[in-house]
Design an enzyme around this catalytic site. Structure first.
Site, short mmCIF file in Angstrom:
data_model
loop_
_atom_site.label_atom_id
_atom_site.label_comp_id
_atom_site.label_asym_id
_atom_site.label_seq_id
_atom_site.Cartn_x
_atom_site.Cartn_y
_atom_site.Cartn_z
N ASP A 112 10.85 58.15 -35.63
CA ASP A 112 10.57 59.18 -36.64
C ASP A 112 10.41 60.53 -35.93
OD1 ASP A 112 7.93 59.54 -35.79
OD2 ASP A 112 7.02 58.86 -37.67
N CYS A 131 7.28 56.31 -32.95
CA CYS A 131 6.79 57.32 -33.90
C CYS A 131 5.72 58.11 -33.15
CB CYS A 131 6.28 56.66 -35.18
SG CYS A 131 4.88 55.54 -34.98
N THR A 180 2.46 57.69 -32.78
CA THR A 180 1.58 56.80 -32.01
C THR A 180 2.25 55.49 -31.60
OG1 THR A 180 0.85 55.77 -34.05
CG2 THR A 180 -0.48 57.61 -33.23
N GLY A 181 3.34 55.16 -32.25
CA GLY A 181 3.98 53.84 -32.07
C GLY A 181 3.39 52.80 -33.00
N GLY A 232 2.53 52.93 -36.53
CA GLY A 232 3.15 52.72 -37.85
C GLY A 232 4.50 52.05 -37.75
N HIS A 253 5.91 36.39 -22.19
CA HIS A 253 5.06 35.50 -22.99
C HIS A 253 5.34 35.57 -24.49
CE1 HIS A 253 1.67 35.02 -19.78
NE2 HIS A 253 2.88 34.73 -19.31
N ASN A 254 5.70 36.75 -24.98
CA ASN A 254 5.86 36.92 -26.44
C ASN A 254 7.31 36.92 -26.88
OD1 ASN A 254 3.54 39.34 -25.61
ND2 ASN A 254 2.89 37.51 -26.71
N ARG A 291 3.48 60.89 -29.11
CA ARG A 291 2.33 61.79 -28.94
C ARG A 291 1.23 61.13 -28.11
NH1 ARG A 291 2.63 62.96 -35.36
NH2 ARG A 291 4.41 64.39 -35.32
N HIS A 308 4.19 28.84 -23.95
CA HIS A 308 4.65 30.13 -24.48
C HIS A 308 5.68 29.94 -25.59
CE1 HIS A 308 2.23 32.05 -21.56
NE2 HIS A 308 2.93 31.59 -20.53
N ARG A 310 3.88 28.95 -28.77
CA ARG A 310 3.19 30.07 -29.42
C ARG A 310 4.18 30.99 -30.15
NH1 ARG A 310 -0.42 30.67 -23.98
NH2 ARG A 310 -1.76 28.88 -24.41
C1 RB5 Z 1 3.85 61.04 -38.56
O1 RB5 Z 1 3.15 62.23 -38.68
C2 RB5 Z 1 2.98 59.97 -37.92
O2 RB5 Z 1 2.06 59.50 -38.85
C3 RB5 Z 1 3.83 58.86 -37.41
O3 RB5 Z 1 4.74 59.36 -36.48
C4 RB5 Z 1 3.11 57.72 -36.70
O4 RB5 Z 1 2.25 58.20 -35.72
C5 RB5 Z 1 2.46 56.72 -37.57
O5 RB5 Z 1 1.98 55.68 -37.12
#
Ligand code: RB5
Length: 148
Positions: free
Chosen positions: A9, A66, A68-69, A71, A99-100, A110, A135, A138
């Site tokens: 995103d 995204c 934070t990774g 979502g 393992h996964n 970010r 493994h 699981r």
């Molecule tokens: C978008 O602003 C932000 O929410 C998305 O990139 C992500 O961090 C969500 O988990």
């Protein structure tokens, strides 16, 4: 030659460029499903694009990102057949494969990681899926959880 699919995103637009440059430097092919600008999009839509492409076949693994990774990894893990890891460092990235049996990696554009995203990709890429019974068992249980 390995083939990787990527979708992100707007929160990971710059990171996507870095990841693609790194993967291409390794001599792999990358299918870039976007985004192609910093215009705001919804991360579940981008996860769906990458996961659906991956499930068509022909890819070694996928990468999503995204802000934070979080979502986009949650979204990817809702797709049956996808096991998406959100590694914190190279150790977790290696374990995600060993393992996964993860078939997707997620990163945050970010986030300040203690090790580079490139190093985490390399750790995952170099690792082999463990064939140890515990493994496999699981991962089988994990796969069964996604089935309706
Ligand atoms: C978008 O602003 C932000 O929410 C998305 O990139 C992500 O961090 C969500 O988990």
């Amino acid at each position: 030659m390995k083939r990787i699919v990527i979708a992100v995103d707007h929160g990971a637009f710059e990171l996507k460029k870095r990841i693609i440059a790194h993967i291409e430097k390794k001599g792999y092919e990358v299918d870039d499903l976007g985004v192609f600008s910093t215009d705001s999009v919804d991360y579940p839509d981008m996860a769906k694009k990458a996961c659906n492409a991956f499930l068509q076949g022909g890819y070694d693994y996928g990468i999503v990102a995204c802000g934070t990774g979080i979502g986009i990894s949650i979204s990817a893990n809702k797709v049956d057949g996808i096991r998406c890891a959100l590694p914190q460092n190279t150790f977790a990235a290696r374990m995600a494969r060993e393992h996964n049996n993860a078939n997707f990696l997620a990163f945050g554009g970010r986030i300040d990681y203690p090790e580079s995203v490139e190093a985490m990709i390399d750790a995952f890429d170099d690792a082999q899926v463990s064939q140890e019974e515990r493994h496999r068992r699981r991962v089988e249980k994990l796969n069964a959880m996604g089935k309706k």
